[in-house]
Design a protein around this motif. Structure first.
Motif, PDB file in Angstrom:
ATOM      1  N   ASP A 198      32.109 -35.218  56.601  1.00  0.00           N
ATOM      2  CA  ASP A 198      31.112 -33.938  57.249  1.00  0.00           C
ATOM      3  C   ASP A 198      30.232 -34.010  57.236  1.00  0.00           C
ATOM      4  N   ARG A 199      30.286 -33.224  58.487  1.00  0.00           N
ATOM      5  CA  ARG A 199      29.447 -32.759  59.594  1.00  0.00           C
ATOM      6  C   ARG A 199      29.266 -31.239  59.487  1.00  0.00           C
ATOM      7  N   THR A 200      27.137 -31.051  60.061  1.00  0.00           N
ATOM      8  CA  THR A 200      27.227 -29.369  59.559  1.00  0.00           C
ATOM      9  C   THR A 200      26.358 -29.910  60.976  1.00  0.00           C
ATOM     10  N   MET A 201      26.230 -28.777  61.959  1.00  0.00           N
ATOM     11  CA  MET A 201      25.523 -29.153  63.054  1.00  0.00           C
ATOM     12  C   MET A 201      24.838 -27.492  63.843  1.00  0.00           C
ATOM     13  N   ARG A 202      23.728 -27.904  64.118  1.00  0.00           N
ATOM     14  CA  ARG A 202      22.977 -26.899  65.307  1.00  0.00           C
ATOM     15  C   ARG A 202      23.810 -25.989  65.979  1.00  0.00           C
ATOM     16  N   ILE A 203      24.414 -25.405  66.379  1.00  0.00           N
ATOM     17  CA  ILE A 203      25.100 -24.549  67.707  1.00  0.00           C
ATOM     18  C   ILE A 203      24.091 -24.865  68.701  1.00  0.00           C
TER      19      ILE A 203
END
Length: 340
Positions: A198-203
């Motif tokens: 899982d990855r949560t990336m700032r746009i």
């Protein structure tokens, strides 16, 4: 794409009256030459567009011409106009599309209600750029071209190659399987997986993007709200510190704005609130509580209390034994008698 642009061109002329080719080109984000070609196409299709020559000339529609766009009542149009009035419409690169949609919404109203809807929408302000204390709110920004690529890959279900800069690291190319896009307080996030992780990336940290032909590995049905809640719980459990704090009710919202999260809250007999808040690290907690002055007290952990005490002692020492300022020399001035 061109059909949408032609509709937008007609709506601009209907709602604003006479406009030059340069003004139309700026609104539609195309060249003046493209505008001229579009006007020729509208004329050939029977739309009554005519040109006024000269210094103050431009293009107009014959009086009384109206496109037929129906289906919205006054409150529905007002709701959409209000929702689109804040700055967050640019988060996913949809600013131009929103402007076009707003023109269609206004035109869909009966003629007598158009001014009423516009005037009503002007009385609502959603998410202004500064808060009541004149603090400018941060907002993610990214070139629309890059956002379009990211958005297209998310919607099409294809892998995405992004030039991404993780916090404190130089940008590098990574291939991810996009799941969805989330915006929170005008900050955008790309939810994805990378090699099954899982990855949560700032746009805002995406420097460039390429949509790949290979299908993304993702479930057919996605519950973004559930996934986001899981990601938030994981984020708060890694590398963050819990802080027990007492705070005056008048400063509660200020504390919430600075903390990562609040896990528990209960009132105390003296009217203050006891909270368990989560911060990024000890420095973040110290900085946040220092902003609240005597309106908050850190109860735990002990090292936070010690660091705040050290900082307060240093400030007190700095202002101890302050020399008194010398008196200001003044000259007496004779009062001028009042004139009757």
């Amino acid at each position: 794409m061109r059909a949408d642009r032609l509709v937008s061109l007609v709506l601009l002329l209907r709602q604003r009256g006479q406009l030059t080719a340069d003004a139309l080109a700026k609104e539609l984000e195309v060249s003046p030459r493209t505008v001229l070609r579009d006007i020729e196409a509208l004329s050939a299709a029977g739309v009554p567009v005519y040109a006024e020559r000269g210094r103050h000339g431009g293009y107009s529609l014959l009086p009384g011409f109206r496109t037929e766009l129906t289906g919205l009542n006054h409150d529905e149009a007002l709701a959409l106009l209000t929702a689109g009035s804040g700055p967050s419409e640019h988060t996913f690169g949809l600013g131009t599309a929103l402007a076009s949609a707003m023109r269609k919404i206004v035109d869909a109203l009966p003629e007598g209600h158009q001014n009423a809807a516009n005037n009503a929408a002007q009385r609502f302000l959603v998410n202004p750029e500064t808060d009541l204390l004149s603090r400018r709110l941060s907002q993610d920004s990214l070139p629309d071209a890059t956002l379009r690529v990211v958005r297209r890959a998310v919607l099409a279900g294809r892998k995405l190659r992004i030039h991404y800069a993780s916090r404190g690291q130089p940008p590098q190319w990574r291939t991810v399987d996009p799941i969805g896009l989330v915006t929170v307080r005008d900050k955008g996030y790309l939810l994805a997986t990378e090699s099954g992780t899982d990855r949560t990336m700032r746009i805002a940290r995406v420097h460039a993007a390429e949509e790949l032909a290979e299908p993304a590995q993702r479930p057919d049905q996605v519950d973004l709200e559930h996934i986001w809640a899981q990601r938030c719980a994981e984020f708060l459990s890694e590398g963050h510190i819990p802080v027990q704090v007492r705070v005056s009710p008048a400063r509660r919202d200020d504390l919430l704005d600075m903390a990562e999260a609040v896990r528990a809250e209960e009132p105390e007999p003296d009217g203050w609130l006891r909270l368990e808040a989560t911060f990024q690290d000890l420095w973040h907690a110290e900085w946040a509580l220092w902003q609240l002055g005597t309106d908050a007290e850190a109860l735990a952990p002990p090292e936070l209390r010690a660091s705040l005490h050290t900082r307060a002692q240093a400030v007190a020492d700095r202002y101890r034994d302050t020399p008194e300022p010398e008196p200001i020399q003044t000259q007496s001035v004779r009062a001028c008698p009042l004139q009757e």
